[in-house]
Write a protein that holds these residues in place. Structure first.
Motif, PDB file in Angstrom:
ATOM      1  N   ALA A  41     -17.303  45.340 -25.515  1.00 14.66           N
ATOM      2  CA  ALA A  41     -17.610  44.314 -24.742  1.00 14.66           C
ATOM      3  C   ALA A  41     -18.090  45.175 -23.245  1.00 14.66           C
ATOM      4  O   ALA A  41     -19.320  44.892 -22.768  1.00 14.66           O
ATOM      5  CB  ALA A  41     -16.581  43.497 -24.042  1.00 14.66           C
ATOM      6  N   LEU A  42     -17.331  46.118 -22.940  1.00 16.05           N
ATOM      7  CA  LEU A  42     -17.570  46.976 -21.653  1.00 16.05           C
ATOM      8  C   LEU A  42     -19.066  47.947 -21.783  1.00 16.05           C
ATOM      9  O   LEU A  42     -19.501  48.122 -20.942  1.00 16.05           O
ATOM     10  CB  LEU A  42     -16.639  48.042 -21.432  1.00 16.05           C
ATOM     11  CG  LEU A  42     -15.332  47.497 -20.963  1.00 16.05           C
ATOM     12  CD1 LEU A  42     -14.098  48.399 -20.884  1.00 16.05           C
ATOM     13  CD2 LEU A  42     -15.534  46.751 -19.536  1.00 16.05           C
ATOM     14  N   SER A  43     -19.342  47.896 -23.037  1.00 17.26           N
ATOM     15  CA  SER A  43     -20.791  48.821 -23.386  1.00 17.26           C
ATOM     16  C   SER A  43     -21.842  48.056 -23.112  1.00 17.26           C
ATOM     17  O   SER A  43     -23.147  48.483 -23.273  1.00 17.26           O
ATOM     18  CB  SER A  43     -20.757  49.354 -24.879  1.00 17.26           C
ATOM     19  OG  SER A  43     -20.837  48.289 -25.823  1.00 17.26           O
ATOM     20  N   SER A  44     -21.721  46.579 -23.099  1.00 17.73           N
ATOM     21  CA  SER A  44     -22.588  45.510 -22.702  1.00 17.73           C
ATOM     22  C   SER A  44     -23.741  45.565 -23.976  1.00 17.73           C
ATOM     23  O   SER A  44     -24.782  44.820 -23.712  1.00 17.73           O
ATOM     24  CB  SER A  44     -23.728  46.010 -21.487  1.00 17.73           C
ATOM     25  OG  SER A  44     -23.050  46.481 -20.397  1.00 17.73           O
ATOM     26  N   LYS A  45     -23.032  45.643 -25.095  1.00 10.15           N
ATOM     27  CA  LYS A  45     -23.768  45.377 -26.257  1.00 10.15           C
ATOM     28  C   LYS A  45     -23.843  43.929 -26.808  1.00 10.15           C
ATOM     29  O   LYS A  45     -24.967  43.287 -27.225  1.00 10.15           O
ATOM     30  CB  LYS A  45     -23.079  46.082 -27.389  1.00 10.15           C
ATOM     31  CG  LYS A  45     -22.958  47.821 -27.305  1.00 10.15           C
ATOM     32  CD  LYS A  45     -22.417  48.409 -28.717  1.00 10.15           C
ATOM     33  CE  LYS A  45     -22.441  49.701 -28.712  1.00 10.15           C
ATOM     34  NZ  LYS A  45     -21.758  50.486 -29.838  1.00 10.15           N
ATOM     35  N   ALA A  46     -23.015  43.209 -26.234  1.00 15.21           N
ATOM     36  CA  ALA A  46     -22.957  41.872 -26.572  1.00 15.21           C
ATOM     37  C   ALA A  46     -23.285  40.834 -25.238  1.00 15.21           C
ATOM     38  O   ALA A  46     -23.071  39.855 -25.167  1.00 15.21           O
ATOM     39  CB  ALA A  46     -21.662  41.498 -27.229  1.00 15.21           C
ATOM     40  N   LEU A  47     -23.914  41.660 -24.332  1.00 18.63           N
ATOM     41  CA  LEU A  47     -24.111  40.927 -23.160  1.00 18.63           C
ATOM     42  C   LEU A  47     -25.115  39.495 -23.250  1.00 18.63           C
ATOM     43  O   LEU A  47     -26.039  39.421 -23.926  1.00 18.63           O
ATOM     44  CB  LEU A  47     -24.971  41.753 -21.811  1.00 18.63           C
ATOM     45  CG  LEU A  47     -25.024  41.297 -20.632  1.00 18.63           C
ATOM     46  CD1 LEU A  47     -23.730  41.168 -20.076  1.00 18.63           C
ATOM     47  CD2 LEU A  47     -26.032  42.179 -19.801  1.00 18.63           C
TER      48      LEU A  47
END
Length: 496
Positions: A41-47
């Protein structure tokens, strides 16, 4: 008119049914949502997508219209911020509680994080009383304090970071050996051999049962000619080396990585009764340099991997637990390790102005105080000490047949802050010399099988062992070995 007539027929049973349908619908909707880890989530992969997060609350901040939570699931040092409407507040929503959250991942307006989860539903799956919970919000607890709670310390930032580093270091070591053509061998935990010859063994026998059954079993064993479960005395392994030597008769390079046990009555910062060992054996070698090269390459490759893949976790230790230690790690990686002989080491100690507790004459075994001094003398860079006195090394160490001092082809790797990290040797492959030494020690009958290895296609070989917990101490700078293992086992202490 139609609506009012319909409402007259709505019974409490219908209300319950509607509530159940609504609940089931919400649960089905939750199951359909993609579950993601906090790290992903923090990696913004699922933004921008609707997701489900499951984890533990690290902080709670309630405002008039909004509720802010920090949640972590162990996948990352950094928590994920949850933003929710204040009407989602729940009495059980406290620091330490376990929650299940669904909502959408959105870009965060705060500079402290890239994304945040806008929650639509929060369910408390495990309540936590913050008053009785031993870890307090926003407090940085010492390693000594959290050590008192082995069943809970994995919830803290420091220890969860340690466990991620430990996991990554395990993978790095496995990868190193695989990439270099070593075959992994699962050596036994129960053995009839005392590899080290020190006698610090845990004997293995069945637990006591009801007296009647115990007497019956004893009689049966005596009829069979042995009072032991395995017919011979057996112990928890102190090393997988001898089993690796067996395998080095069929493979050019083998290794094992598993638990080992020492019944040392010690509660020091350096010793455990149960710890993990990395051990390797190399066939077709007559040179200690081959063993030294593998030791140094293993240390550097594994450490570089950990620093790359666990950067935040390692930084936590180097910043808050052991400030300034990163410079020491970088120095070890940038410099070639020193090599000195045991005789040179004794000369260095004897020329020192430092007063040692233990003697430093030729023939004595090096103690921790000696090892740390030698590392410091060599510029705080790891140092290999070679060619130890033959008489203080185990029966399998190869005789150098030299003079005037009689030495064995053995080597220890000493590192800053820890002392001995690795120990190894060339193995005695000459049948006559090995038989003579075993006979002198009264062990020829015990190790007949070991002698046979030298009779059937034996080759020159050697190997080493590395204490995994000491390796973690070395790269993280942790002073107490009990703080780098999930569940510490030492004399008078076996919690859980």
């Amino acid at each position: 008119m139609f609506s009012s007539n319909l409402l007259r027929h709505v019974t409490p049973e219908w209300v319950t049914l509607f509530s159940c349908i609504k609940c089931i619908s919400r649960q089905c909707s939750q199951k359909q949502l993609k579950k993601v880890s906090v790290r992903d989530a923090l990696s913004s992969k699922a933004l921008g997508s609707n997701v489900r997060i499951q984890g533990w609350v690290r902080s709670v901040r309630s405002q008039k219209e909004h509720l802010f939570l920090h949640v972590n699931d162990g996948s990352s040092l950094q928590p994920l911020q949850i933003v929710a409407s204040s009407d989602l507040q729940d009495r059980g929503l406290t620091f330490g509680s376990a929650i299940d959250v669904t909502g959408s991942l959105e870009k965060s307006p705060s500079k402290k994080q890239n994304v945040e989860l806008h929650a639509r539903h929060i369910e408390v799956t495990g309540a936590c009383d913050p008053v009785d919970y031993p870890f307090k919000i926003k407090e940085r607890h010492s390693m000594e304090y959290i050590r008192q709670f082995p069943h809970l310390r994995c919830r803290t930032n420091a220890f969860s970071a340690l466990l991620r580093v430990r996991s990554e270091a395990t993978s790095a070591i496995q990868s190193f050996f695989k990439d270099n053509g070593f075959v992994q061998i699962h050596t036994p935990v129960i053995t009839s051999n005392d590899c080290e010859g020190a006698g610090d063994l845990f004997q293995v026998e069945p637990a006591r049962r009801e007296r009647k059954q115990e007497v019956a079993d004893q009689e049966e064993k005596e009829e069979e000619g042995s009072p032991h479960f395995f017919s011979v005395p057996t112990y928890l392994t102190v090393s997988g080396q001898l089993h690796l030597e067996v395998m080095a008769g069929a493979f050019p390079a083998v290794y094992t990585f598993g638990p080992t046990f020492r019944a040392e009555n010690s509660q020091s910062r350096r010793h455990l009764a149960e710890f993990y060992m990395v051990e390797a054996e190399i066939a077709f070698t007559r040179s200690l340099e081959d063993i030294i090269r593998v030791m140094e390459n293993l240390f550097k490759a594994s450490t570089e991997h950990v620093l790359t893949h666990c950067a935040e976790d390692v930084e936590l230790f180097h910043k808050y637990v052991t400030p300034g230690h990163r410079g020491q790690v970088d120095l070890m990686l940038s410099r070639k390790f020193n090599v000195i002989s045991y005789t040179e080491a004794i000369d260095i100690l004897n020329r020192s102005s430092q007063t040692f507790t233990f003697p430093t004459e030729w023939g004595c075994d090096l103690q921790t105080e000696h090892e740390k001094y030698l590392v410091k003398h060599c510029g705080n860079v790891p140092v290999f000490v070679t060619d130890y006195p033959y008489d203080i090394k185990p029966f399998y160490a190869r005789d150098n047949q030299d003079g005037p001092h009689h030495t064995a082809a053995a080597v220890d790797l000493l590192v800053p802050g820890v002392g001995e990290l690795c120990g190894g040797s060339l193995r005695e492959e000459r049948l006559d010399l090995l038989r003579n030494r075993l006979t002198e020690m009264g062990l020829e009958d015990t190790y007949k099988w070991y002698l046979q290895l030298r009779e059937f296609g034996s080759v020159p070989h050697g190997g080493f062992g590395m204490g995994f917990e000491r390796y973690l101490q070395c790269i993280l700078g942790v002073d107490n070995i009990k703080d780098v293992i999930p569940f510490a086992r030492f004399s008078h202490s076996c919690l859980l």
